[in-house]
Design a protein around this motif. Structure first.
Motif, PDB file in Angstrom:
ATOM      1  N   ALA A   1      26.347  40.776  35.332  1.00 52.32           N
ATOM      2  CA  ALA A   1      26.708  39.394  34.979  1.00 52.32           C
ATOM      3  C   ALA A   1      27.818  38.907  35.899  1.00 52.32           C
ATOM      4  N   ILE A   2      27.813  37.630  36.170  1.00 48.94           N
ATOM      5  CA  ILE A   2      28.845  37.041  37.021  1.00 48.94           C
ATOM      6  C   ILE A   2      30.213  37.254  36.363  1.00 48.94           C
ATOM      7  N   ILE A   3      31.135  37.819  37.101  1.00 50.57           N
ATOM      8  CA  ILE A   3      32.452  38.139  36.553  1.00 50.57           C
ATOM      9  C   ILE A   3      33.281  36.866  36.394  1.00 50.57           C
ATOM     10  N   ARG A   4      33.792  36.660  35.202  1.00 56.38           N
ATOM     11  CA  ARG A   4      34.641  35.507  34.914  1.00 56.38           C
ATOM     12  C   ARG A   4      35.899  35.942  34.165  1.00 56.38           C
ATOM     13  N   PHE A   5      36.300  37.153  34.418  1.00 53.45           N
ATOM     14  CA  PHE A   5      37.544  37.639  33.826  1.00 53.45           C
ATOM     15  C   PHE A   5      38.429  38.182  34.939  1.00 53.45           C
ATOM     16  N   PRO A   6      39.719  38.246  34.721  1.00 56.69           N
ATOM     17  CA  PRO A   6      40.638  38.699  35.776  1.00 56.69           C
ATOM     18  C   PRO A   6      40.373  40.143  36.162  1.00 56.69           C
ATOM     19  N   PRO A   7      40.781  40.533  37.348  1.00 56.71           N
ATOM     20  CA  PRO A   7      40.673  41.943  37.748  1.00 56.71           C
ATOM     21  C   PRO A   7      41.351  42.843  36.725  1.00 56.71           C
ATOM     22  N   THR A   8      40.756  44.013  36.515  1.00 56.15           N
ATOM     23  CA  THR A   8      41.201  44.907  35.438  1.00 56.15           C
ATOM     24  C   THR A   8      42.109  46.030  35.929  1.00 56.15           C
ATOM     25  N   TYR A   9      42.491  46.008  37.193  1.00 56.84           N
ATOM     26  CA  TYR A   9      43.312  47.067  37.774  1.00 56.84           C
ATOM     27  C   TYR A   9      44.205  46.422  38.823  1.00 56.84           C
ATOM     28  N   LYS A  10      45.494  46.800  39.032  1.00 62.51           N
ATOM     29  CA  LYS A  10      46.184  47.833  38.307  1.00 62.51           C
ATOM     30  C   LYS A  10      47.333  47.203  37.548  1.00 62.51           C
ATOM     31  N   PHE A  11      47.562  47.671  36.298  1.00 65.25           N
ATOM     32  CA  PHE A  11      48.585  47.095  35.446  1.00 65.25           C
ATOM     33  C   PHE A  11      49.656  48.136  35.133  1.00 65.25           C
ATOM     34  N   GLU A  12      50.819  47.632  34.823  1.00 68.98           N
ATOM     35  CA  GLU A  12      51.858  48.482  34.276  1.00 68.98           C
ATOM     36  C   GLU A  12      51.645  48.554  32.769  1.00 68.98           C
ATOM     37  N   ARG A  13      51.771  49.729  32.243  1.00 68.58           N
ATOM     38  CA  ARG A  13      51.499  49.944  30.825  1.00 68.58           C
ATOM     39  C   ARG A  13      52.447  49.117  29.961  1.00 68.58           C
ATOM     40  N   HIS A  14      51.868  48.637  28.871  1.00 71.77           N
ATOM     41  CA  HIS A  14      52.616  47.932  27.822  1.00 71.77           C
ATOM     42  C   HIS A  14      53.263  46.643  28.321  1.00 71.77           C
ATOM     43  N   ARG A  15      52.706  46.045  29.384  1.00 71.11           N
ATOM     44  CA  ARG A  15      53.182  44.754  29.858  1.00 71.11           C
ATOM     45  C   ARG A  15      52.007  43.785  29.845  1.00 71.11           C
ATOM     46  N   PRO A  16      52.025  42.790  28.958  1.00 71.52           N
ATOM     47  CA  PRO A  16      50.878  41.883  28.830  1.00 71.52           C
ATOM     48  C   PRO A  16      50.882  40.816  29.909  1.00 71.52           C
TER      49      PRO A  16
ATOM     50  N   TYR B   1      50.513  43.048  36.175  1.00 71.23           N
ATOM     51  CA  TYR B   1      49.953  43.586  37.409  1.00 71.23           C
ATOM     52  C   TYR B   1      51.015  44.376  38.158  1.00 71.23           C
ATOM     53  N   ASP B   2      50.563  45.369  38.886  1.00 68.63           N
ATOM     54  CA  ASP B   2      51.459  46.287  39.599  1.00 68.63           C
ATOM     55  C   ASP B   2      52.397  45.498  40.515  1.00 68.63           C
ATOM     56  N   SER B   3      53.668  45.586  40.216  1.00 69.23           N
ATOM     57  CA  SER B   3      54.671  44.900  41.033  1.00 69.23           C
ATOM     58  C   SER B   3      55.659  45.876  41.645  1.00 69.23           C
ATOM     59  N   GLY B   4      55.265  47.151  41.659  1.00 67.44           N
ATOM     60  CA  GLY B   4      56.133  48.168  42.221  1.00 67.44           C
ATOM     61  C   GLY B   4      56.095  48.165  43.728  1.00 67.44           C
ATOM     62  N   GLU B   5      56.509  49.288  44.289  1.00 65.73           N
ATOM     63  CA  GLU B   5      56.620  49.392  45.740  1.00 65.73           C
ATOM     64  C   GLU B   5      55.257  49.263  46.417  1.00 65.73           C
ATOM     65  N   LYS B   6      54.223  49.871  45.809  1.00 63.90           N
ATOM     66  CA  LYS B   6      52.891  49.857  46.436  1.00 63.90           C
ATOM     67  C   LYS B   6      52.209  48.503  46.275  1.00 63.90           C
ATOM     68  N   LYS B   7      52.486  47.825  45.196  1.00 61.73           N
ATOM     69  CA  LYS B   7      51.859  46.521  44.938  1.00 61.73           C
ATOM     70  C   LYS B   7      50.350  46.561  45.204  1.00 61.73           C
ATOM     71  N   ARG B   8      49.683  47.384  44.415  1.00 63.26           N
ATOM     72  CA  ARG B   8      48.236  47.527  44.598  1.00 63.26           C
ATOM     73  C   ARG B   8      47.542  46.197  44.315  1.00 63.26           C
ATOM     74  N   ILE B   9      46.640  45.852  45.169  1.00 68.39           N
ATOM     75  CA  ILE B   9      45.934  44.575  45.038  1.00 68.39           C
ATOM     76  C   ILE B   9      45.053  44.633  43.793  1.00 68.39           C
ATOM     77  N   PRO B  10      45.128  43.651  42.918  1.00 66.98           N
ATOM     78  CA  PRO B  10      44.248  43.634  41.740  1.00 66.98           C
ATOM     79  C   PRO B  10      42.783  43.764  42.157  1.00 66.98           C
ATOM     80  N   ALA B  11      42.002  44.438  41.330  1.00 63.94           N
ATOM     81  CA  ALA B  11      40.590  44.666  41.664  1.00 63.94           C
ATOM     82  C   ALA B  11      39.785  44.834  40.398  1.00 63.94           C
ATOM     83  N   TRP B  12      38.490  44.485  40.518  1.00 69.11           N
ATOM     84  CA  TRP B  12      37.544  44.720  39.422  1.00 69.11           C
ATOM     85  C   TRP B  12      36.981  46.133  39.554  1.00 69.11           C
ATOM     86  N   CYS B  13      37.774  47.118  39.214  1.00 69.16           N
ATOM     87  CA  CYS B  13      37.320  48.513  39.293  1.00 69.16           C
ATOM     88  C   CYS B  13      36.351  48.853  38.174  1.00 69.16           C
ATOM     89  N   ASP B  14      36.540  48.252  37.017  1.00 75.14           N
ATOM     90  CA  ASP B  14      35.808  48.635  35.812  1.00 75.14           C
ATOM     91  C   ASP B  14      34.646  47.676  35.605  1.00 75.14           C
TER      92      ASP B  14
END
Length: 1159
Positions: free
Chosen positions: A871-886, A891-904
């Motif tokens: 199905a056509i994706i219409r939801f935000p990328p599901t990776y990568k998040f910091e735990r317990h932060r809505p 989204y990963d804002s640490g040193e690596k700053k991994r680019i959000p992606a639809w991994c799942d």
């Protein structure tokens, strides 16, 4: 949801309602996306931009596809395109509802759902990714009579059918709780529905016995109208054939006795009517017909005495050929017994050897191995070596409960590696030598019409033997293990573990073959013009003896025309969820938000988890457990129980099955309301990590049957990192090609897994600086085991390839009606920066992000998930998040700053080969996606859980109604009736005499002539019974022996065979002195004086059949023995007498005798 969103939705609905039904001009997706983004910006110009997922406005949903667009085809299930152009106009009322944290549960009413637009990958029309062909009537096998349709495995627990045998009017089946039979006259009748237990609703009407121990083997005794059965409790039971249709069920057994201490593995009636039985440990016993006959004549109230009479009459052949503890035959379990009625011998097959016995004298004639080499003596082994190997395969790993204070991770890793290496060593050293042996084990044996014997092996090899045990030839037509044989006329039928049935001629040439069942064919039997096949799942099908032939196309055409009568359709909704849990645990609230809130209208729930448990020690131990057949973990069970609570398990849903491979876990639940139509669940796993041996990456799958259609769910965790696209593609291909749901273990694959596991152990040792530590304690062991296991695998492969052909077996996933891939596929966004990706997410410009999706690009190029749909994706990328932060702030804002992606993701393929195929028996599963979204409010992992809801329409067959239609075609179609009438043809034959008189040691020649000019005649000679001639020349009533066996004083050779056109065969009818030992106690013959000077008379029946005829013609011949009385004392040591070299030889003649010269 705020006021702006409501207004936007209203505008979208108005715009959608105003659209014309005529397709709009097609544009490229890129230009349309720009326009969409501009329109979206125009709508939002009064809003303040926030980096949050709360209150994000939604664009309208209009997608068009252009033929020259670089994008793949996107289409909706309900789109109709008269002009032939591909386009889509779809509006989903459930679009991205879960993006808002306060979104509620989806409505249950199906009218509130609209199918979502889908994206289709390229490359699905070729090779293994091509949609499997389906048809109203299977085009690649003959139409069949489904006497008992495939029952769901879960309904057969304790009731599985394990054997079948045919009488002249019935088909008998041995099951795990007794026996049952079907009357051929009722074979086309509708099923009994709810009057019988689950699994038999669509089966033809049958009658069933009372409960007994599991039935292992069956034997038909037409002479006495009995069916004999051997059971797991060591008993042999008799059952009366002739039951009235209105006789109350269950029916009761007749004579029964304790025959063996262990299971009765095979029973057969010899040419002289004695019952031979084979059991565990190579034990062979003979039950003389005289004692059985006496027991059968006793009244029912004397049942105990009858059993005791037979039990004490046995002859233990194994003890007779054992001298000083050495036995001439193997101590392996008896595989099968076959009576060679042509030469009055009995063949006994064991896994790696054969023994040949004289049916009359009970003497051991020959012992030889599977290569045909004679064995003079075999020492009795002290223990079963096979059991030792099996014990090693049951090795369990137990980790110390004490915490190791020293060493930490290094010490635990060392212990895990050493434990895995030790397990591999024990399995490899004990089991490697058995691989080659297993490929040659004998599984089945049969007597052909020409008097030769055929044996089948586990590697698919078919070996032909002459009557003396000389190996004539071997052929191979299929690479899978042979399970059973059946001979009829001039044909030999072979059943394989793959479900294949093949037809050979008497020379071993392949005539035809087809896939008879989707499981192993464990037994074949002939009756009523059919070859009946029993599959391991309990289904029974009948194949016309004229197949393959013209009758097949006639039946196929008529049955296809009757499709509306027996075709049915049902709808099922399935919820599929995937979540990389990152070695964490979820709260009940998170699971309810993800799964529990959307299951109210769902029939099947499938959940796939990744990274349930990781770590080097766990991965090494998990790989070792996979090698020896163990699986699962305590954390995995915690997840299953916790998810079960969210689904209201045991009340609303029932857990059907699960499979764990290291950190991968997949499980399936079915709603109890559809439980009767869901079952046959199988599991499989394919590791992809560290040399294709470790389960940190790979796939676990479940296969299930829903309304008689196969659906597979595969939970995958593919290679990580942005640049590893090719590796991810390779992982998918490896999983697709190697996932096998076969329930039988493959020792060769296990051996290969050992080598890969040891490679991982060494790699892990280097990576964790354990090389020095292992060198002194474990590395030499690891390397030595690796070398030994590798050599074993290499040797096995060479042996296997030399003995079988290279026919490629079909892949389990490729043959499924529907496949759903779910999991953390790890495909990333490319050509975009972290800030750009977050900007697009906040703007909800998912159409732009999709153009940067690696998976979409690879599917478009046909490199992965070929021909599958998402199905056509219409939801935000599901990776990568910091735990317990809505929200977006997560989204990963640490040193690596991994680019959000639809991994799942969730991707599927059904039976459609085109975009608009309708559900039918030719396209049995048509699915659409009603819901595809991420649960953004769940924060327990660095991934967001994703859920996808399918609506599937499933076309299937009412087997009971189709069986009736099959019977109607046979009765109405004149061409079919003409073909069946031709099968009744029997060649004309004559015999040289109807009366034979024999003196002591006399031999008379009976000549049988085939007068037909074209067809062969197949003859068989049996004895209708023996009577005593009184002084006034009157004969007493004739009493047949077991299976129309000959009296011991009469030898008929050959008693069966083939007569070529216009040729004759000479049969020697010989009298041989032989005094029956009427009383044996515990296998020991007793001394007594025997004197009987009365003449004896027998009636021989010569039955004649054609090469493929269902009718039989017969000649009757009376043979009288004129006794010259002498009192004979029988010594207890003399059980048999050698045939006298003297005696007269004469050719009998009569008024219908033919010319003595041979044609």
């Amino acid at each position: 949801m705020d006021e702006h969103n409501i207004q936007d939705d209203d505008k979208d609905k108005e715009a959608l309602a105003g659209l014309s039904s005529v397709p709009p001009p097609q544009r490229k997706m890129h230009s349309y996306s720009q326009q969409l983004r501009a329109n979206s910006a125009h709508k939002r110009h009064h809003q303040v931009r926030k980096h949050s997922l709360d209150d994000i406005p939604k664009p309208s949903d209009h997608y068009y596809n252009n033929e020259d667009s670089s994008d793949d085809d996107i289409f909706a299930r309900n789109s109709n395109n008269a002009s032939g152009e591909d386009y889509i106009i779809t509006h989903s009322q459930r679009l991205d509802q879960n993006l808002s944290l306060d979104s509620g549960c989806p409505p249950d009413d199906s009218r509130n759902f609209q199918p979502l637009p889908e994206f289709i990958g390229a490359g699905g029309s070729n090779g293994i990714f091509k949609v499997p062909m389906r048809a109203t009537v299977h085009p690649r096998r003959p139409p069949c009579l489904e006497l008992r349709p495939h029952p769901l495995r879960e309904t057969q627990v304790g009731k599985f059918l394990r054997n079948i045998a045919c009488t002249d009017k019935q088909l008998w089946a041995g099951q795990e709780c007794g026996v049952r039979f079907w009357r051929f006259q009722d074979a086309y009748q509708p099923g009994l529905g709810t009057k019988v237990r689950r699994g038999d609703e669509d089966a033809a009407p049958f009658q069933e016995s009372g409960n007994t121990a599991p039935t292992i083997c069956l034997l038909v005794d037409s002479a006495n109208r009995l069916v004999w059965s051997g059971h797991k409790d060591g008993k042999i039971r008799s059952w009366k054939m002739d039951h009235a249709a209105d006789e109350p069920s269950p029916f009761k057994e007749g004579l029964s006795w304790q025959a063996h201490r262990g299971s009765v593995l095979s029973i057969v009636m010899s040419s002289y009517g004695d019952l031979w039985s084979g059991g565990e440990g190579g034990v062979i016993k003979i039950w003389p017909w005289e004692s059985i006959e006496k027991s059968l004549s006793l009244r029912p109230e004397e049942k105990h005495m009858a059993a005791l009479l037979v039990e004490r009459s046995f002859i233990d052949l194994r003890s007779q050929v054992t001298v000083n503890g050495n036995c001439s035959i193997s101590s392996s379990d008896i595989k099968c017994l076959v009576s060679d009625r042509v030469r009055a011998k009995v063949w006994c097959a064991q896994p790696l050897s054969f023994s040949l016995w004289d049916a009359r004298t009970k003497e051991l004639l020959k012992v030889f191995n599977i290569e045909g080499q004679t064995e003079n003596r075999v020492d009795m082994p002290s223990s079963d070596q096979g059991g030792a190997v099996e014990d090693e395969m049951k090795v369990k790993f137990v980790s110390s409960s004490k915490k190791e204070k020293s060493g930490g991770f290094l010490q635990r890793s060392r212990n895990a590696i050493m434990g895995a290496a030790d397990a591999v060593r024990r399995v490899a050293t004990r089991g490697a030598g058995a691989f080659a042996e297993d490929n040659k084990r004998t599984e089945a044996l049969v007597l052909a019409a020409d008097g030769t014997i055929w044996s089948g092996c586990t590697n698919g090899l078919l070996v032909q033997w002459d009557g003396s045990g000389v190996r004539l030839q071997d052929v191979s037509h299929h690479p899978c293990a042979v399970q059973c044989f059946c001979a009829f006329g001039a044909r030999i039928y072979v059943g394989y573990v793959s479900g294949m049935v093949q037809v050979m001629d008497l020379e071993g040439n392949l005539v035809a073959g087809w896939m008879a069942h989707n499981g192993p064919v464990i037994k074949l039997a002939v009756g009523d013009g059919y070859i009946f096949s029993l599959a391991t799942h309990g289904g029974i099908r009948g194949w016309s003896i004229s197949s393959p032939g013209p009758i097949d196309s006639l039946l196929r055409t008529d049955l296809a025309e009757k499709q509306p009568i027996y075709s049915r359709q049902d709808n099922v909704r399935m919820l599929v969820g995937t979540w990389n849990v990152g070695q964490g645990r979820a709260s009940q609230e998170a699971l309810m938000s993800w799964l529990g809130s959307v299951v109210s209208d769902v029939g099947i729930v499938v959940v796939g988890l990744q990274e349930v448990e990781m770590g080097a020690g766990f991965l090494a131990m998990s790989a070792a457990k996979e090698t020896v057949g163990l699986e699962g973990s305590s954390i995995g069970h915690w997840w299953l129980d916790t998810i079960g609570k969210a689904l209201d398990e045991n009340t609303t849903f029932e857990r059907m099955g699960s499979r764990q491979l290291a950190g991968l876990l997949v499980s399936l639940w079915a709603r109890k309301s559809i439980r009767t139509h869901v079952g046959d669940i199988d599991a499989a796993a394919v590791p992809c990590g560290f040399g294709r041996a470790i389960g940190n990456k790979g796939g676990v799958g479940l296969r299930i049957r829903v309304y008689d259609r196969l659906i597979c769910f595969v939970n995958c965790h593919l290679a990580a990192h942005l640049e590893a696209v090719n590796r991810r593609n390779a992982d998918f291909d490896h999983i697709f090609r190697n996932m096998s749901f076969s329930r039988s273990s493959n020792l060769l694959n296990n051996a290969a897994g050992m080598v890969r596991l040891l490679f991982f152990c060494c790699s892990l040792a280097f990576s964790t600086y354990l090389f020095r530590l292992l060198y002194s304690s474990g590395l030499p062991l690891v390397l030595s085991v690796a070398a030994g296991a590798s050599a074993a695998v290499q040797t096995t492969r060479v042996t296997n390839s030399a003995g079988v052909n290279t026919e490629e077996t079909k892949l389990d996933l490729a043959e499924a009606d529907m496949i759903v891939f779910l999991g953390d596929f790890n495909y990333r966004l490319f050509g975009i920066s972290y800030d750009e990706a977050r900007d697009f997410v906040s703007q909800r410009c998912f159409d732009w992000l999709r153009e940067k999706d690696q998976l979409r690009a690879e599917m478009k190029a046909g490199k992965v998930f070929q021909g599958m749909r998402e199905a056509i994706i219409r939801f935000p990328p599901t990776y990568k998040f910091e735990r317990h932060r809505p929200g977006l702030a997560g989204y990963d804002s640490g040193e690596k700053k991994r680019i959000p992606a639809w991994c799942d993701r969730v991707i599927y393929r059904d039976n459609r080969s085109g975009p608009v195929d309708e559900c039918s028996l030719e396209c049995p599963i048509v699915s659409s996606i009603l819901l595809y979204e991420a649960c953004m409010d769940v924060t327990e992992s660095d991934h967001k859980p994703v859920r996808c809801k399918f609506h599937s329409t499933i076309a299937h067959v009412d087997r009971s109604v189709r069986r009736q239609a099959f019977g109607e075609v046979l009765q109405v179609n004149k061409k079919v009736k003409a073909i069946l009438d031709e099968l009744r043809y029997v060649p004309e034959t004559v015999v040289s005499t109807n009366n034979i008189v024999l003196q002591n040691q006399d031999t008379s020649i009976l000549r049988i002539t085939n007068k037909c000019e074209k067809d062969k005649a197949i003859f068989r000679i049996v004895c209708e019974g023996q009577s005593t001639v009184k002084d006034e020349e009157d004969t007493a009533e004739c009493h047949p022996r077991g299976s129309f066996g000959f009296p011991r004083w009469l030898e008929v050779t050959p008693a069966a065979g083939i007569i070529k056109p216009e040729q004759s065969v000479e049969v020697a009818v010989h009298h041989e002195e032989f005094h029956t030992l009427e009383d044996l106690v515990d296998g020991i013959p007793q001394n007594w004086w025997c004197e009987d000077t009365r003449d004896k008379e027998v009636v021989l029946t010569v039955s004649i059949n054609g090469s493929c005829s269902t009718e039989t013609k017969s000649h009757q011949i009376r043979v009288r023995h004129c006794f010259s009385a002498k009192t004979v004392r029988i010594d207890s040591k003399s059980i048999s007498n050698k045939k006298s070299q003297g005696g007269s030889r004469k050719i009998s003649s009569s008024s219908d005798a033919i010319d003595d010269s041979r044609n």
